[in-house]
Scaffold this active site. Structure first.
Site, mmCIF file in Angstrom:
data_model
loop_
_atom_site.group_PDB
_atom_site.id
_atom_site.type_symbol
_atom_site.label_atom_id
_atom_site.label_comp_id
_atom_site.label_asym_id
_atom_site.label_seq_id
_atom_site.Cartn_x
_atom_site.Cartn_y
_atom_site.Cartn_z
ATOM 1 N N CYS A 1 30.428 -2.755 32.618
ATOM 2 C CA CYS A 1 30.077 -1.641 33.498
ATOM 3 C C CYS A 1 29.310 -2.128 34.733
ATOM 4 O O CYS A 1 29.908 -2.714 35.611
ATOM 5 C CB CYS A 1 29.327 -0.574 32.709
ATOM 6 S SG CYS A 1 29.502 1.042 33.478
ATOM 7 N N PHE A 2 27.996 -1.941 34.781
ATOM 8 C CA PHE A 2 27.233 -2.431 35.931
ATOM 9 C C PHE A 2 27.431 -3.949 36.071
ATOM 10 O O PHE A 2 27.416 -4.485 37.167
ATOM 11 C CB PHE A 2 25.752 -2.116 35.713
ATOM 12 C CG PHE A 2 24.941 -2.017 36.981
ATOM 13 C CD1 PHE A 2 25.495 -1.546 38.159
ATOM 14 C CD2 PHE A 2 23.593 -2.373 36.991
ATOM 15 C CE1 PHE A 2 24.731 -1.442 39.317
ATOM 16 C CE2 PHE A 2 22.828 -2.271 38.143
ATOM 17 C CZ PHE A 2 23.396 -1.803 39.307
ATOM 18 N N GLU B 1 32.006 -2.181 23.550
ATOM 19 C CA GLU B 1 31.069 -2.357 22.419
ATOM 20 C C GLU B 1 30.973 -1.116 21.530
ATOM 21 O O GLU B 1 30.707 -1.219 20.335
ATOM 22 C CB GLU B 1 29.668 -2.741 22.926
ATOM 23 C CG GLU B 1 28.900 -1.687 23.715
ATOM 24 C CD GLU B 1 29.201 -1.688 25.215
ATOM 25 O OE1 GLU B 1 30.259 -2.233 25.604
ATOM 26 O OE2 GLU B 1 28.393 -1.138 25.984
ATOM 27 N N GLY C 1 23.742 -1.197 33.296
ATOM 28 C CA GLY C 1 22.439 -0.785 33.822
ATOM 29 C C GLY C 1 22.567 0.191 34.974
ATOM 30 O O GLY C 1 23.668 0.565 35.389
ATOM 31 N N HIS D 1 32.981 0.499 28.150
ATOM 32 C CA HIS D 1 32.061 -0.130 27.195
ATOM 33 C C HIS D 1 32.779 -0.394 25.876
ATOM 34 O O HIS D 1 32.687 0.420 24.949
ATOM 35 C CB HIS D 1 30.879 0.801 26.919
ATOM 36 C CG HIS D 1 29.998 1.028 28.094
ATOM 37 N ND1 HIS D 1 28.819 0.341 28.274
ATOM 38 C CD2 HIS D 1 30.124 1.844 29.162
ATOM 39 C CE1 HIS D 1 28.248 0.749 29.404
ATOM 40 N NE2 HIS D 1 29.023 1.654 29.967
ATOM 41 N N LYS E 1 0.833 -1.198 0.000
ATOM 42 C CA LYS E 1 0.000 0.000 0.000
ATOM 43 C C LYS E 1 0.877 1.261 0.000
ATOM 44 O O LYS E 1 1.782 1.387 0.825
ATOM 45 C CB LYS E 1 -0.927 0.013 1.231
ATOM 46 C CG LYS E 1 -1.834 -1.193 1.342
ATOM 47 C CD LYS E 1 -2.714 -1.382 0.128
ATOM 48 C CE LYS E 1 -4.061 -0.758 0.257
ATOM 49 N NZ LYS E 1 -4.898 -1.014 -0.955
ATOM 50 N N THR E 2 0.580 2.161 -0.913
ATOM 51 C CA THR E 2 1.392 3.383 -0.997
ATOM 52 C C THR E 2 0.682 4.602 -0.406
ATOM 53 O O THR E 2 1.261 5.682 -0.357
ATOM 54 C CB THR E 2 1.769 3.708 -2.461
ATOM 55 O OG1 THR E 2 0.564 3.957 -3.182
ATOM 56 C CG2 THR E 2 2.542 2.585 -3.121
HETATM 57 N N1 GLN Z 1 25.053 2.289 37.310
HETATM 58 C C1 GLN Z 1 26.455 2.100 37.220
HETATM 59 C C2 GLN Z 1 27.244 3.370 37.421
HETATM 60 O O1 GLN Z 1 26.720 4.443 37.287
HETATM 61 C C3 GLN Z 1 26.842 1.423 35.914
HETATM 62 C C4 GLN Z 1 26.555 2.242 34.705
HETATM 63 C C5 GLN Z 1 26.581 1.443 33.423
HETATM 64 O O2 GLN Z 1 26.394 0.221 33.416
HETATM 65 N N2 GLN Z 1 26.770 2.094 32.307
HETATM 66 O O3 GLN Z 1 28.407 3.334 37.712
#
Ligand code: GLN
Length: 532
Positions: free
Chosen positions: A383-384, A510, A356, A508, A188-189
């Site tokens: 990290c977390f 990634e 997190g 990080h 459908k356009t």
């Molecule tokens: N909450 C943790 C902190 O502030 C880890 C942060 C994260 O995972 N990017 O250090």
């Protein structure tokens, strides 16, 4: 002189406009032009850092510590470049600038208005990127959809830029969704037609139309889009769903997008060389082996929350000829007993403990970490993730009862993870974490050194808490060592010496992973799974 390609979207957001923009960029780059990209986000937040990943997907971090939209990650991965925070323009940034100027008296005597003051500021920010990068071509993607109230000043600004720069120096690419009705299998356009009209009402006539669809559209649909979009048939290209998304540049190139863009921009057409890139997508598809990985986090319902990690696993896997099969483990479900940790352990080769914030789901993550540590299966904590691996070890190996991060329990008797000193005086929430690419010294003779093969590295950070050095003696004498440290002496990487791969990083990695240059951390993690 820099040329501009403006990418707008119609019908709905989340169409894959970011991938389209990145793919256009790669095609132009492969033609030998220098290319950079800007993401414009019409929301009023100054940056993405204060937004919940559930709403907005991952917060991507740049080398210079920008907390940006995840599309910046797509641009970096496709263009194999590092962008700065200036490449993410938001309504918040524009308004902050305009209001600051007004207060300073820079517009003295004038009524400050959306047109021209706000639109001038937008144009200025776009041109600043052109000036700073001296790119041949600057791509600018306008987030959201035409017709959104928030987008209007940006669309007006790019309309003006076309006029000011000239028609071959600023062109418009409009990306529209072409849905297929399951009942009749018909494309459908009509929604696209409405968005062309909306765009024209604003004064923008697209030069190129990119039709997003589930499967390849038919020539008659192309014809309709051309007719209603007021472009030639060969100026409509189709971006249908492909896996991996890294295949989009190829399908667009094969439809002649390189030639169309060169013609529109009055640039010499050179055949794009996507050889290595196509090889990568083929290797991805041909990977015969799969490894299962538990992805342990609390935003698992929206996969975009962890986009760069998913991509980094794909890059590393493709490099090794394996496909990562991701099993999403919602840590709150572990706490509620909806997921049994023993089942998780049985079904996967290893785990990634995801980044997190906050206390929700933390105990669930800790019980998964414990099971994996005891099983000897590979674990990568980010990290977390690292911070909770440290909490788990403190409680269950060092016997430090109720050990915790002060982020979760400010009254813990054993703050093995604690607020960074400078954060004690930080009141403002936006842009105030420890951010961006920072130096890490890697200790010789460690897994970290085998991974990075060098003494000093830079990885990107985004955190307020850190491993408390006061407890390090106890960790290290139990075989849980620090193998990377910041110049200020903060532990950056920790690993278990008597474990195949038990590796956590405060940074990080990634964010720096690219299809053709995977992050060594992810490559080594994937390799350890192969030998499980
Ligand atoms: N909450 C943790 C902190 O502030 C880890 C942060 C994260 O995972 N990017 O250090």
């Amino acid at each position: 002189m820099t040329k501009y390609v403006f990418v707008t979207g119609g019908v709905l957001s989340g169409l894959g406009k970011g991938i389209t923009t990145a793919s256009i960029g790669l095609i132009l780059k492969s033609m030998g032009y220098s290319v950079t990209a800007i993401k414009i986000d019409p929301y009023v937040n100054v940056d993405a850092g204060t937004m919940n990943p559930y709403m907005h997907g991952e917060v991507f971090v740049t080398d210079d510590g920008g907390e940006t939209d995840l599309d910046i990650g797509h641009y970096e991965r496709f263009l194999d470049t590092s962008l700065s925070k200036d490449h993410n323009i938001t309504t918040g940034k524009i308004y902050m600038e305009v209001i600051t100027k007004e207060r300073k008296g820079e517009y003295l005597g004038q009524t400050v208005q959306i047109i021209p003051h706000v639109t001038d500021e937008i144009k200025q920010k776009i041109r600043d990127v052109a000036r700073k990068t001296s790119a041949d071509i600057v791509l600018a993607e306008i987030g959201g959809t035409v017709g959104d109230i928030e987008s209007l000043p940006f669309l007006e600004a790019i309309r003006q830029m076309r006029l000011e720069e000239g028609p071959t120096n600023a062109i418009f690419v409009h990306v529209v969704l072409v849905p297929k009705l399951s009942t009749t299998s018909e494309f459908k356009t009509k929604p696209a037609q409405h968005s062309f009209q909306e765009l024209r009402r604003i004064g923008i006539q697209p030069d190129v139309i990119v039709a997003r669809s589930e499967s390849p559209i038919t020539p008659s649909v192309v014809g309709k889009l051309a007719l209603f979009g007021n472009v030639r048939v060969d100026e409509v290209v189709n971006s249908y769903d492909v896996d991996p998304v890294y295949d989009v540049p190829r399908i667009l190139m094969e439809q002649g997008l390189g030639r169309i863009l060169a013609h529109k921009l009055a640039l010499e057409h050179r055949t794009p060389d996507l050889g290595k890139w196509i090889e990568f997508t083929e290797r991805y598809r041909n990977a015969s082996k799969a490894v299962s990985i538990a992805m342990v986090g609390k935003y698992t319902a929206l996969r975009d929350s962890y986009l760069s990690i998913i991509e980094a696993l794909k890059h590393a896997g493709t490099h090794l000829g394996v496909k990562p099969r991701l099993e999403w483990i919602e840590s709150t479900d572990v706490e509620r007993g909806k997921i049994d940790v023993r089942d998780v352990l049985e079904n996967v080769g290893g785990a990634v403990v995801l980044p997190g914030f906050g206390s929700r789901g933390v105990e669930g993550k800790i019980s998964v970490i414990k099971a994996f540590r005891e099983s000897g299966k590979p674990v990568l904590g980010i990290c977390f993730g690292l911070q909770l691996m440290v909490v788990e070890f403190a409680r269950n190996v060092l016997g430090l009862e109720r050990a915790n991060t002060t982020e979760v329990d400010p009254n813990t008797p054993h703050p093995v993870v604690d607020l960074l000193e400078i954060q004690r005086f930080t009141i403002v929430k936006g842009g105030s974490m420890r951010l961006g690419a920072l130096l890490i010294k890697i200790s010789e003779g460690t897994l970290a050194h085998r991974i990075y093969r060098t003494d000093f590295i830079y990885e990107r950070h985004r955190h307020r808490y850190h491993i408390n050095p006061q407890y390090l003696d106890r960790f290290e004498s139990s075989g849980y060592i620090v193998s990377g440290v910041s110049p200020e002496g903060y532990p950056e990487i920790m690993e278990l010496t008597n474990h195949r791969f038990y590796f956590g990083t405060q940074a990080h990695p990634e964010f720096k992973s690219r299809p053709l240059r995977p992050s060594p951390v992810f490559t080594e993690f994937m390799r350890s799974l192969l030998h499980s």
